[in-house]
Structure formats: C-alpha cells, structure tokens
Design an enzyme around this catalytic site. Structure first.
Site, short mmCIF file in Angstrom:
data_model
loop_
_atom_site.label_atom_id
_atom_site.label_comp_id
_atom_site.label_asym_id
_atom_site.label_seq_id
_atom_site.Cartn_x
_atom_site.Cartn_y
_atom_site.Cartn_z
N CYS A 9 1.85 0.50 -8.93
CA CYS A 9 2.96 0.99 -8.10
C CYS A 9 4.22 1.25 -8.92
O CYS A 9 5.07 2.03 -8.50
CB CYS A 9 3.23 0.03 -6.97
SG CYS A 9 3.31 -1.67 -7.54
N GLU B 11 4.25 10.39 -5.43
CA GLU B 11 3.61 9.37 -6.29
C GLU B 11 2.25 9.89 -6.72
O GLU B 11 1.37 10.10 -5.88
CB GLU B 11 3.45 8.08 -5.49
CG GLU B 11 2.79 6.98 -6.28
CD GLU B 11 2.55 5.72 -5.46
OE1 GLU B 11 2.19 5.81 -4.28
OE2 GLU B 11 2.74 4.63 -6.03
N GLY C 184 0.84 -1.20 0.00
CA GLY C 184 0.00 0.00 0.00
C GLY C 184 0.87 1.25 0.00
O GLY C 184 2.01 1.23 -0.47
N SER C 185 0.31 2.30 0.56
CA SER C 185 0.99 3.60 0.47
C SER C 185 2.11 3.72 1.51
O SER C 185 2.06 3.09 2.57
CB SER C 185 -0.04 4.71 0.68
OG SER C 185 -0.63 4.55 1.95
N GLU D 185 5.54 -3.35 0.83
CA GLU D 185 5.63 -3.10 -0.62
C GLU D 185 4.90 -1.78 -0.85
O GLU D 185 3.68 -1.74 -0.81
CB GLU D 185 4.96 -4.23 -1.41
CG GLU D 185 5.56 -5.61 -1.19
CD GLU D 185 6.91 -5.79 -1.86
OE1 GLU D 185 7.22 -5.02 -2.79
OE2 GLU D 185 7.65 -6.70 -1.45
N LEU D 186 5.65 -0.72 -1.10
CA LEU D 186 5.04 0.62 -1.09
C LEU D 186 5.10 1.27 -2.48
O LEU D 186 5.33 0.61 -3.47
CB LEU D 186 5.73 1.48 -0.02
CG LEU D 186 5.84 0.80 1.37
CD1 LEU D 186 6.60 1.67 2.35
CD2 LEU D 186 4.48 0.42 1.91
P1 NAP Z 1 -3.44 2.42 1.19
O1 NAP Z 1 -4.40 3.52 1.32
O2 NAP Z 1 -2.15 2.50 1.92
O3 NAP Z 1 -4.24 1.10 1.64
C1 NAP Z 1 -3.66 -0.16 1.58
C2 NAP Z 1 -4.30 -1.06 2.62
O4 NAP Z 1 -3.95 -0.58 3.92
C3 NAP Z 1 -5.83 -1.07 2.55
O5 NAP Z 1 -6.29 -2.36 2.87
C4 NAP Z 1 -6.19 -0.09 3.66
O6 NAP Z 1 -7.49 -0.28 4.18
C5 NAP Z 1 -5.14 -0.41 4.68
N1 NAP Z 1 -4.92 0.64 5.68
C6 NAP Z 1 -5.21 1.95 5.61
N2 NAP Z 1 -4.85 2.57 6.75
C7 NAP Z 1 -4.34 1.63 7.56
C8 NAP Z 1 -3.78 1.65 8.88
N3 NAP Z 1 -3.69 2.76 9.58
N4 NAP Z 1 -3.32 0.49 9.39
C9 NAP Z 1 -3.39 -0.66 8.69
N5 NAP Z 1 -3.91 -0.74 7.45
C10 NAP Z 1 -4.37 0.39 6.89
O7 NAP Z 1 -3.09 2.13 -0.34
P2 NAP Z 1 -4.05 2.03 -1.60
O8 NAP Z 1 -4.53 3.39 -1.92
O9 NAP Z 1 -5.04 0.94 -1.41
O10 NAP Z 1 -3.01 1.52 -2.69
C11 NAP Z 1 -2.18 2.39 -3.39
C12 NAP Z 1 -0.77 2.37 -2.85
O11 NAP Z 1 -0.27 1.04 -2.83
C13 NAP Z 1 0.18 3.15 -3.72
O12 NAP Z 1 1.06 3.88 -2.92
C14 NAP Z 1 0.90 2.06 -4.49
O13 NAP Z 1 2.15 2.43 -5.00
C15 NAP Z 1 1.01 1.02 -3.45
N6 NAP Z 1 1.27 -0.28 -4.06
C16 NAP Z 1 2.51 -0.85 -3.93
C17 NAP Z 1 2.78 -2.06 -4.55
C18 NAP Z 1 4.12 -2.75 -4.43
O14 NAP Z 1 4.18 -3.95 -4.67
N7 NAP Z 1 5.17 -2.06 -4.07
C19 NAP Z 1 1.80 -2.69 -5.30
C20 NAP Z 1 0.55 -2.07 -5.40
C21 NAP Z 1 0.30 -0.87 -4.77
P3 NAP Z 1 -8.69 0.68 3.71
O15 NAP Z 1 -8.87 0.43 2.26
O16 NAP Z 1 -9.82 0.21 4.54
O17 NAP Z 1 -8.26 2.09 4.01
#
Ligand code: NAP
Length: 478
Positions: free
Chosen positions: A286, A380, A232-233, A252-253
């Site tokens: 990502c 990003e 995630g982020s 994995e960010l």
């Molecule tokens: P995100 O907002 O960080 O959410 C990812 C996951 O974390 C979701 O299940 C979210 O739940 C959960 N989450 C949110 N706040 C949390 C907390 N305080 N504690 C624990 N979990 C929490 O990311 P996204 O918008 O879904 O995805 C986009 C990001 O992922 C981008 O930055 C992208 O680059 C990155 N990404 C990285 C890779 C890699 O392999 N490096 C691959 C794909 C994506 P909720 O949905 O309920 O908020």
C-alpha cells in the site's frame, strides 16, 4: 495416487466447521491447485458472530497478563514455524520467499508489541475541579473493550495485516470475526490454529472465508458487531463506510506514494533503497513508491543509475531463494497493468525498462514523461511500475506530491533541514519519512492515511485506542 489437496474448513467457536461448498485456491504464479477453501454460508457467518459474542465476557474478564501471555505464545510459535509460515504466504500470495520471511518476522514483532500493549492499557485522571461545579470529585477514565470486531483483510500481507487487527483486538479483550482475502485464506487459518494452541478461549477468534461482498454484507448489517476494521482498496472501503450504520469503522486503504529526491543527496545510497520501495512484492504494497520526483540537477544521472539498479532484480518462482519479483496476484491485474502502461505510452510517456509480461509476471518497469492525469500516476497501480519526474523547487515538488487523491505516507531524501521540515509540515499524508522511502514501516508506529487513503490509525497502541471505549468514572467525595 492423486496428490493430497488440503480441504480447509471454517474456524468457528474453537473448531473446524465444514461448509456446504468449497472453492479452489490456486497459486498465482503457476496456477497450481493448492487447496479447497470453505465458502461460508449466511448461517456460518451468523454462527461465527454468535460464538464471538459468547466469548465476549470470558475474554474481557481474562486478566491483562493472561491476554499478554497468549499473544506472546503466538509470537513464539511463529518463531518456531517461521519457515512453514513463509511458505504458506509465498504459495498463496506469490510473495518471493525472502519477502515472505520478512513478513513472518514482522508478524512476530506485531504480536510481541500486542502482548506488551495488553499489559499497559490504561486511562488517566481528569481534573474535574478545573470547571466551576466540578469540585469535590475524583475522576478517571478506563478503556473498555468495544465488543465483537469484524476484521476484513487484503491479500498483500496476509499474516501481518491480520496481526494488525487480531493482535490489538485480543490485547484489548475483543473477540474477532476475521474475513481474510479470498486469495490468501491459509495464512489466516494458520494464525487461528496458533491462537487455539496458545489457549485463546473458544470463539474469541473465528475465521470465515467466502466472497468479500456476501460475507461483508452480513457483518455490516449485524448489530452484534460493534466495529469493522478494514484494510483494502478505497472502493471497498467506501462501500463499507457507507453501509455500516453507526458501527465504528477504521479504513486502511491504498495510495500512489511519492518520494522526493533533493539535490545534493548521495545517489549510491538512495537509489537501492528507492528500488526496494518501488518493487518489493511486485509493487503490491500500500506504500509502494509509484511516483519519484527528482531535482532537475540530478535527473539524468538518477534515471540512468536507477535503471541499472532495476536490471539487477531477478524475476521468477516465488519459492526460489533469489527471486525478487514474481507473479502479480491475478492474471487480470497483469492485464490491467499492461493497459495502464500502454495508455500512458500512447499519450507520450517513455519506457526506460520493462513494459512487458509473461507467466503472470509483469517486468519491473520505469517510465518517464508521464502526465499526472495518467492512470499510472493518479490511480494506485499496485504493480511493479514507477515513473520519474523532474522538479525545480521544493515548493513545486511538494505541490506535485500533494496533487493526489491519496495520502498514506511520503518520503523525502534531502540534506537541507529546511526542505525536510517544509515537507514534514506541508505534505498531506499520514506519515512523512525524512531521508527514507515512504514504504518504511515498523509495526508499533502510528500508521494510516488521509484523503482516500483511509481513516483511523493502526500500530498496536493506536489500534487499541480505536478498539476500546473510553469510560469516565467520577466519584463525588461527599
Ligand atoms: P480488496 O479487493 O479491497 O479486498 C480486501 C478485502 O475486502 C478482502 O478480504 C475482500 O474479500 C474484501 N471485500 C471485497 N469486497 C467486499 C465488500 N463488498 N464488502 C466487504 N468486504 C469486501 O483489496 P485487495 O486487493 O485484497 O488489497 C489491495 C488493496 O489494499 C490496495 O488498495 C492496497 O493499497 C490496500 N492496502 C492498504 C493497506 C494500508 O494499511 N493502508 C495495507 C495493505 C493493502 P475477497 O478477497 O473475497 O474479495
């Protein structure tokens, strides 16, 4: 008669569990109500952890070939239900159907690799007598399951990124509590159903939905969870890292990936590939290309041809067969993208194409003359926005790519082997793609970032290493 709305309950201990509250899931493109999704309360999450812990001994005692067969069956079911799965992804994530089908195909590969990997988890012999005092011993290592794993996944590859966690976890004999992104829960529940049909023991995979913060905090605090695997982020990744105590954590960010286009390359071949890398799934990948660095000799013709290629992209409903670009994941993200682009333009950037939005779709956008300090460059963007920059020497190009707080993957197109090798050595990223886009990934390769792009590696074999404990066994012969 009212349309039937799916009511999706939690998946705990091998059965559906109703929750006290449900929340509306909307299609990000047309904002249609597509399902009601269970919101896990604290006790639901604790029960999911308890059922995973109860499954631990059973799962770890399954022979490798049985774990492998379960994973193979899941891959087989996905092949049979490819179209249904693609539609689930497309509806909940606004992923164009073509890309959603490609994601299902990759998910099949990921579970297939996981089934192969389940069969070959092994240790090595250790030459104890290489040290004085180590003589007379036969020693070897074994890899044991780490224990209950909490997997937290993002919206952008709701099936394949779940597979990158659940696949290696099951291959290695670890039960999972999965918390998918709130926008894309249906793909995760679908996978739980397929594992159940494939014969996975009850409790070995649990799915809990609800806000990331509330579910995440319970998972992070619970001693029974031995590892958190997060995609995630960077902001959330940092929060998890700082609040998970001594648990193993892999992150994995995000990134603002770059590609270098050296002089002398064949632009007809390279440009369509870069367009794919920049705009697939609306740039919400990502390793999407965000920064393009072109040798000054090619800059003008590259920019012109690139814009022509971008004009071919079709925007629209994700379920239409010919759509390339659909809605961003939320209207808030459209607004954020607009603000970042407007800020860059106010500081002197030029828009070659795009820059507008309607119905949740941000038009594919190409910028020039962007200062590296602009958000569209250094943060990003996660939207269909790229910018083209000039370089004179390879040293300069590499420095500009490295001028980033992120470092996931980078690409370089070049006919000069020295430039390719120089880039391979000096680019500060987890993976360098020579003569390809940074967006290239197949699911068995080691994958992960440096700097703010994360820590730890996925790619089934590498994830299995993260998800196992290495135990040494030393046998004193007399
Ligand atoms: P995100 O907002 O960080 O959410 C990812 C996951 O974390 C979701 O299940 C979210 O739940 C959960 N989450 C949110 N706040 C949390 C907390 N305080 N504690 C624990 N979990 C929490 O990311 P996204 O918008 O879904 O995805 C986009 C990001 O992922 C981008 O930055 C992208 O680059 C990155 N990404 C990285 C890779 C890699 O392999 N490096 C691959 C794909 C994506 P909720 O949905 O309920 O908020």
């Amino acid at each position: 008669m009212e349309d039937y709305i799916l009511k999706q309950s939690l998946w705990i201990g091998g059965e559906y569990r109703p929750a006290a509250t449900y929340t509306e899931l909307k299609n990000p493109y047309n904002l249609e109500h597509i399902a009601d999704i269970a919101v896990a309360g604290k006790n639901d999450v604790l029960d999911a952890i308890a059922s995973a812990e109860q499954a631990l001994a059973k799962l770890a005692s399954l022979p490798a070939f049985v774990r492998a067969e379960i994973l193979e069956k899941v891959a087989g079911f996905l092949k049979e239900e490819r179209e249904e799965c693609a539609k689930i992804i497309s509806q909940e994530a606004a992923k164009p159907l073509k890309a959603a089908r490609a994601e299902v195909d990759r998910t099949i590969m990921t579970y297939t690799f996981a089934s192969h990997e389940a069969r070959r988890i092994h240790g090595e012999t250790v030459p104890m007598d290489a040290a004085p005092g180590g003589e007379g011993r036969l020693a070897f290592t074994v890899r044991e399951p780490i224990g209950v794993i909490a997997a937290i996944t993002p919206f952008n590859f709701p099936m394949n990124l779940v597979a990158h966690k659940v696949g290696p976890a099951i291959a290695a004999g670890n039960p999972v509590v999965l918390k998918p992104a709130s926008q894309t829960p249906l793909s995760a529940y679908k996978i739980a159903e397929l594992f159940h049909r494939a014969g996975l023991p009850e409790g070995a995979l649990n799915v809990v939905t609800g806000s990331g913060r509330s579910v995440g905090d319970i998972l992070m605090k619970d001693e029974r969870i031995k590892m958190i695997t997060f995609t995630g982020s960077p902001e959330v990744g940092r929060y998890i890292r700082e609040n998970s105590g001594l648990k193993r954590v892999t992150l994995e960010l995000g990134s603002n990936s770059a590609v270098i286009v050296d002089k002398g390359v064949n632009l007809e071949k390279v440009i369509p590939r870069i367009v794919t890398g920049a705009f697939s799934y609306q740039g919400q990948v990502c390793i999407s290309i965000q920064r393009i660095f072109v040798h000054e000799k090619l800059l003008e013709v590259f920019t012109e041809q690139f814009v022509e290629e971008v004009k071919k992209l079709k925007t629209g409903n994700p379920l239409d067969e010919d759509t390339d670009i659909s809605a961003l994941i939320s209207r808030g993200d459209v607004q954020r993208t607009k603000e970042w682009v407007d800020e860059a333009v106010a500081s002197g950037a030029g828009i070659k194409i795009g820059g507008s939005n309607s119905d949740g779709i941000y038009q594919p956008t190409v910028l020039v003359d962007v200062d590296a300090s602009e958000k569209v460059s250094c943060e990003e963007i996660f939207a269909p926005v790229v910018h083209i920059n000039r370089f004179r020497t390879m040293d300069e190009a590499i420095e500009m790519v490295n001028d980033s707080k992120y470092g996931l993957q980078a690409g370089i197109f070049t006919n000069d082997i020295h430039h390719g090798l120089q880039a391979a050595k000096r680019l500060e990223v987890g993976g360098v793609m020579i003569n390809d886009i940074p967006t290239f990934r197949v699911d068995q390769m080691p994958y992960g970032g440096v700097k703010l792009s994360g820590m730890g590696r996925e790619g089934i074999k590498y994830a299995v290493e993260e998800m196992t404990e290495l135990k040494l066994i030393s046998f004193k012969m007399e």
